[in-house]
Design an enzyme around this catalytic site. Structure first.
Site, short mmCIF file in Angstrom:
data_model
loop_
_atom_site.label_atom_id
_atom_site.label_comp_id
_atom_site.label_asym_id
_atom_site.label_seq_id
_atom_site.Cartn_x
_atom_site.Cartn_y
_atom_site.Cartn_z
CB VAL A 47 -18.03 53.27 -24.33
CG1 VAL A 47 -18.02 54.59 -25.10
CG2 VAL A 47 -18.17 52.09 -25.30
CG ASP A 48 -18.66 57.26 -19.54
OD1 ASP A 48 -18.35 58.15 -20.34
OD2 ASP A 48 -19.49 57.44 -18.62
CG ASP A 49 -13.92 53.78 -16.89
OD1 ASP A 49 -13.33 54.49 -16.07
OD2 ASP A 49 -14.95 53.15 -16.62
#
Length: 642
Positions: free
Chosen positions: A376-378
């Site tokens: 999710v963060d990338d």
């Protein structure tokens, strides 16, 4: 005030020019992702076992490990670790001897030996990876915490209370090779292997005979119930489990030969393949060696092996930060970066889809070799980087829509967001008697992931609390605020990181600055501000689960705290002004605490120094400061054309 404005403008211009200058020809940025000496040590040991003998790399890794030794003989996971790390010191000592470039009688090795014995010897090592390498090379028995988990757990169907895919993806790719080796009581020694028996206490693993926690006994009972429900003779079931474990690893090998793009799991996979009877020269093993070798990078004049190069992450963050600093989306550098990121968007279902079926792929991973493990963060980082291009280019608009849909689909039942896989948060799996199981075994909602996702959805996708998923995410953050006003961040160090992500996320979601949760967060940040105006937090926070001051300021943590305060304050407070002054002075320094590891991997075991962070987060915070408070100067340097 005018001096501060001028200084901010100068630093934005300097950081912008430096980042534009360091972009690679393919549009990416390639900064070192430095992870301590553990991976370096394991690679030396593995290469000696395989007799692969890339002698230049082994010597370089040996020299880097030697350079990191402390005067008292130990190695540390982070500079202010008071007593050093026994696990890291055992890894270093073993690898230095395996390399052949250090001898037991040398003074630095004698210092290391005295330190290890003073801490109880190798029987007191707590890192499961260290224990596994020692067991796989015949230096100790296989840990009971691993050998008591039946390999047959891979056969448990999805409707069982415990099944293999309820573990996080990170733990699965490490646990599978461990279970194969423990099942076979496998060990292999490098030629001329050192004997570490003189580092053992009289009873090497006395702690292994201690009673296991009641929770672990309950988990064992669940595993036995699962075993009893498998159909077939024990031999047939076991052979099926071995075959399933082997296939699990082979199916998750990336194009560069690594397992799931991690060096740590790749090292374990190679050892497990040897346990299964693969020859040292087998193509799968040769490819893995090449993949590991390609993970090297230069850090402060030494060579280290990255656990997973951060190329996609760095490229996405830098492309966004440059645009926040005023570089136009049609600038060649941004166009090249966006093209690179577009080529790394993932387009096939993988393990993430087991808990999130019927969703089209569209995420991004951490490294460019990562093709099956998006997070999710990338993904939100990449979407920020390409967001402005979606207004004029249909190609980017289609990629944006797929990425946005994937991010929204990954929201957990509780309203927060995980890192890699949806709803993999069964607490029973944290009862494994394995160091770090509480952090590695599951992938629950986290404040940093939820806050960063809300910040993207609010500021870049234009979504508000009219949308239920925004309300649920904001409510999750508010419910999970610590009593002191902070939030815990899983992937950065640590409470400063989580509080920054939460406050910027809540602000982007439309939660008013007057809200009690935001005001408590602001007060906490102001209370922990250092006398010099900056912020700095020790990695020790991760171990004791409460904020511990570093006693010094770091560029990234100062930038995080500043960015959080800027996001929720209409006018610059004295804390912000002092923080800006300290941040700009930190950017003129090198070494010392400016190089402190502020990335977190596994509490108490694995910390990272992102060499990119001293540029990315200060540029972002200063740009937000300038934009929000109108501190533009006519003399602001324009970024150079390429």
């Amino acid at each position: 005030m005018s001096n501060r404005r001028s200084t901010v403008d100068e630093e934005i211009g300097r950081l912008t020019a430096y980042l534009l200058k360091t972009q690679q020809s393919d549009g990416s940025w390639r900064f070192c992702f430095e992870n301590g000496i553990g991976i370096d040590a394991f690679v030396i040991i593995l290469f000696r076992i395989l007799e692969a003998d890339p002698e230049g790399i082994i010597r370089q890794l040996h020299d880097r490990i030697c350079k990191e030794q402390q005067p008292d003989g130990c190695w540390k996971l982070y500079p202010d670790e008071e007593e050093g790390s026994l696990s890291a010191s055992v890894e270093a000592y073993y690898a230095l001897l395996c390399s052949g470039y250090s001898r037991p009688e040398e003074e630095h090795m004698q210092r290391a030996k005295r330190y290890i014995l003073s801490r109880g010897g190798i029987g007191k090592v707590d890192s499961i990876l260290t224990k596994a390498i020692l067991a796989a090379t015949g230096q100790r028995p296989w840990p009971r915490s691993i050998s008591m988990i039946p390999l047959e757990v891979l056969l448990f169907p999805s409707y069982f209370p415990i099944n293999f895919f309820e573990f996080s993806g990170y733990s699965r790719v490490h646990l599978t090779p461990l279970l194969i080796m423990a099942d076979r009581k496998f060990s292999v020694s490098p030629p001329d292997a050192p004997d570490l028996s003189d580092l053992a206490s009289p009873r090497l693993d006395a702690d292994e005979d201690d009673p296991l926690p009641r929770e672990y006994e309950n988990l064992q009972a669940e595993l036995r119930r699962g075993m009893n429900r498998l159909i077939g003779t024990p031999r047939f079931i076991h052979e099926a489990a071995v075959e399933r474990a082997e296939r699990f690893m082979l199916d998750r090998i990336e194009p560069d030969g690594t397992l799931y793009s991690y060096a740590s799991s790749t090292i374990l996979m190679v050892l497990a393949l040897l346990a299964l009877g693969y020859e040292r020269e087998h193509p799968v093993i040769s490819d893995a060696v090449r993949g590991l070798t390609a993970m090297q990078c230069q850090a402060d004049g030494t060579t280290t092996i990255q656990n997973s190069p951060s190329t996609v992450w760095d490229t996405a963050l830098i492309a966004d930060a440059l645009q926040e600093a005023g570089v136009a989306e049609n600038h060649p550098a941004i166009r090249q970066a966006a093209s690179y990121l577009l080529s790394r968007q993932q387009d096939k279902p993988a393990d993430w889809s087991l808990h999130n079926p019927d969703t089209a792929p569209g995420g991004w991973g951490f490294s460019e070799s990562n093709t099956i493990n998006p997070d999710v963060d990338d993904t939100t980082a990449a979407l920020r980087a390409i967001s402005r291009l979606t207004e004029t280019d249909p190609l980017y608009r289609e990629a944006w829509n797929r990425g946005l849909n994937w991010v929204l689909s990954m929201q957990n039942r509780d309203g927060g967001w995980p890192a890699f896989e949806k709803d993999t948060d069964k607490h029973i799996l944290t009862w494994l008697a394995i160091e770090g199981a509480k952090s590695a075994a599951i992938d629950p909602s986290e404040a940093d992931l939820t806050g960063r996702t809300l910040e993207y959805l609010g500021h870049f996708a234009g979504l508000t609390q009219r949308h239920e998923f925004i309300r649920r995410g904001a409510n999750w953050l508010i419910r999970h605020q610590e009593k002191d006003g902070s939030w815990y961040g899983r992937w950065g160090v640590c409470y400063i990181y989580g509080t920054w992500a939460a406050l910027t996320g809540l602000a982007a979601a439309g939660v008013p600055a007057s809200h009690d949760a935001i005001q408590k967060g602001v007060r906490w940040l102001e209370q922990i501000q250092n006398p010099d105006g900056g912020w700095g937090e020790s990695c020790r926070s991760d171990r004791i689960m409460r904020y511990v001051s570093l006693g010094a300021s770091t560029p990234s943590q100062t930038a995080w705290a500043l960015d959080a305060l800027i996001a929720v304050q209409e006018q610059p407070s004295p804390s912000v002004d002092r923080g800006v002054q300290r941040l700009t002075s930190l950017l003129q320094q090198d070494g010392g605490m400016t190089a402190y590891p502020t990335g977190a991997g596994l509490p108490g075991t694995f910390y990272s120094q992102y060499h990119s962070y001293r540029y990315i987060w200060p540029l972002l915070a200063l740009s937000h400061y300038k934009r929000k408070y109108g501190h533009a100067s006519p003399e602001t340097p324009k970024p150079p054309d390429l």
